[in-house]
Design an enzyme around this catalytic site. Structure first.
Site, mmCIF file in Angstrom:
data_model
loop_
_atom_site.group_PDB
_atom_site.id
_atom_site.type_symbol
_atom_site.label_atom_id
_atom_site.label_comp_id
_atom_site.label_asym_id
_atom_site.label_seq_id
_atom_site.Cartn_x
_atom_site.Cartn_y
_atom_site.Cartn_z
ATOM 1 N N ASP A 222 2.249 17.417 -26.960
ATOM 2 C CA ASP A 222 2.454 16.440 -28.032
ATOM 3 C C ASP A 222 2.437 17.102 -29.410
ATOM 4 O O ASP A 222 2.710 16.452 -30.414
ATOM 5 C CB ASP A 222 1.382 15.348 -27.960
ATOM 6 C CG ASP A 222 1.788 14.073 -28.685
ATOM 7 O OD1 ASP A 222 2.995 13.774 -28.725
ATOM 8 O OD2 ASP A 222 0.912 13.382 -29.216
ATOM 9 N N SER B 102 4.619 8.459 -32.109
ATOM 10 C CA SER B 102 5.267 8.658 -30.815
ATOM 11 C C SER B 102 5.474 7.314 -30.134
ATOM 12 O O SER B 102 4.599 6.448 -30.170
ATOM 13 C CB SER B 102 4.408 9.554 -29.919
ATOM 14 O OG SER B 102 4.186 10.810 -30.534
ATOM 15 N N GLN C 279 10.645 13.223 -25.613
ATOM 16 C CA GLN C 279 9.893 12.225 -26.379
ATOM 17 C C GLN C 279 10.792 11.610 -27.440
ATOM 18 O O GLN C 279 11.592 12.302 -28.079
ATOM 19 C CB GLN C 279 8.681 12.856 -27.065
ATOM 20 C CG GLN C 279 7.807 11.863 -27.829
ATOM 21 C CD GLN C 279 6.707 12.543 -28.626
ATOM 22 O OE1 GLN C 279 6.938 12.983 -29.753
ATOM 23 N NE2 GLN C 279 5.512 12.631 -28.054
#
Length: 314
Positions: free
Chosen positions: A229, A253, A303
């Site tokens: 991440d 996110s 993502q």
């Protein structure tokens, strides 16, 4: 953003191994009931919980509910709300499938809201497989970049930048920028916070834990998930020359997916190559490939995140 800390007093600098041990503790979930686990809180955490922490704890909860004969090969997650530091996170598991070769777990991460109700902050589905031999190929070449030994650590670069920015940083911003981190990163390119000129949406960073880890590959997968991440959403900001750290963007996110291709140790250098083929409509789409030092593809990541330019106050 939440990053693992340790019990080390604030006036002393924690060692890399102490930071790593703190990360292991942070990602160790506690069983509270059948298929109910609790995620530990980050010591000294401020503001919003780091998304990688929630992903990794949810994966750890899912892994704890599956026999050791099966290993995680993929996960798909949606961030529903920003979690907050200082409040426990509960992980409830649904056993959607248990077959001879594959298994599937659905995890809902929730925090208690002010009115006492449990509010979901993340949904995660993980798939598991009994390891087996099969047809294989790798149609990807590891980028030819400088090795980590020839690069400065991101912490060194953050220290230099904090000195350059000087009084324009609040004490809270400076503390966040210079906070000791359990994941050591060395960046080949200039990330969004290092650069204000538009550039192509590609970045390459080496990462590993600062200290050694036990031989628990489920833990290594969780830490790779945690680290995945980092830097990813920022890749889609590079063509625009804007940065969250400079207060120019608002973002979060929205989802996160990982496919684990082969086992890898998170305490050995891994290369994270990211690119962002598209941004628009207040969102940015990002992809990542993780390689080991032998040039083998370890994992693939994708993502999408919300990405909006902060409006100037009138």
């Amino acid at each position: 953003m939440g990053l693992a800390m340790t019990d080390t007093p604030a006036h002393s600098q924690p060692t890399p191994q102490a930071l790593t041990d703190g990360l292991v503790r942070l990602l160790t979930v506690d069983k509270r009931a059948a298929d109910v686990y609790a995620g530990r809180e980050q010591k000294g955490g401020i503001g919003r919980v780091f998304g990688g922490q929630v992903l990794a704890q949810a994966l750890q909860a899912a892994q704890a509910s599956v026999p050791a004969t099966k290993t995680a090969h993929s996960l798909h997650a949606y961030f529903l709300r920003g979690g907050r530091e200082g409040a426990p996170i509960e992980y409830r598991i649904e056993r959607d499938f248990d077959g001879r070769s594959f298994a599937n777990r659905r995890v809902v991460a929730a925090q208690e809201s002010e009115d006492g109700t449990a509010t979901p902050i993340l949904n995660l589905t993980a798939s598991f497989q009994v390891p087996e031999d099969g047809m294989s190929h790798d149609d990807v070449v590891m980028p030819d970049v400088a090795p980590p030994e020839k690069l400065k650590s991101d912490m060194e670069m953050r220290t230099v930048m904090a000195d350059q920015i000087g009084d324009r940083l609040s004490e809270a911003q400076r503390a966040l920028m210079l906070r000791p981190r359990p994941i050591e990163m060395r960046t080949v390119d200039r990330l969004h916070w290092m650069n204000s000129e538009p550039r192509e949406p590609r970045a390459h960073s080496w990462f590993r834990t600062g200290g050694s880890l036990p031989d628990d590959m489920a833990l290594h997968r969780a830490i790779i998930t945690y680290a995945s991440d980092y830097t990813l959403l920022g890749t889609s900001a590079l063509p625009h020359g804007l940065s969250w750290m400079r207060g120019e963007l608002v973002g979060a996110s929205l989802d996160h997916a990982i496919w684990f291709h082969r086992e890898a140790r998170a305490d050995e250098w891994l290369l994270y190559a990211t690119d962002a083929p598209w941004s628009g409509g207040g969102r940015g789409f990002n992809r990542g490939r993780i390689f080991n030092r032998a040039g083998q593809l370890v994992a693939s990541v994708a993502q999408e995140g919300m990405m909006r330019q902060r409006k100037a106050k009138s």
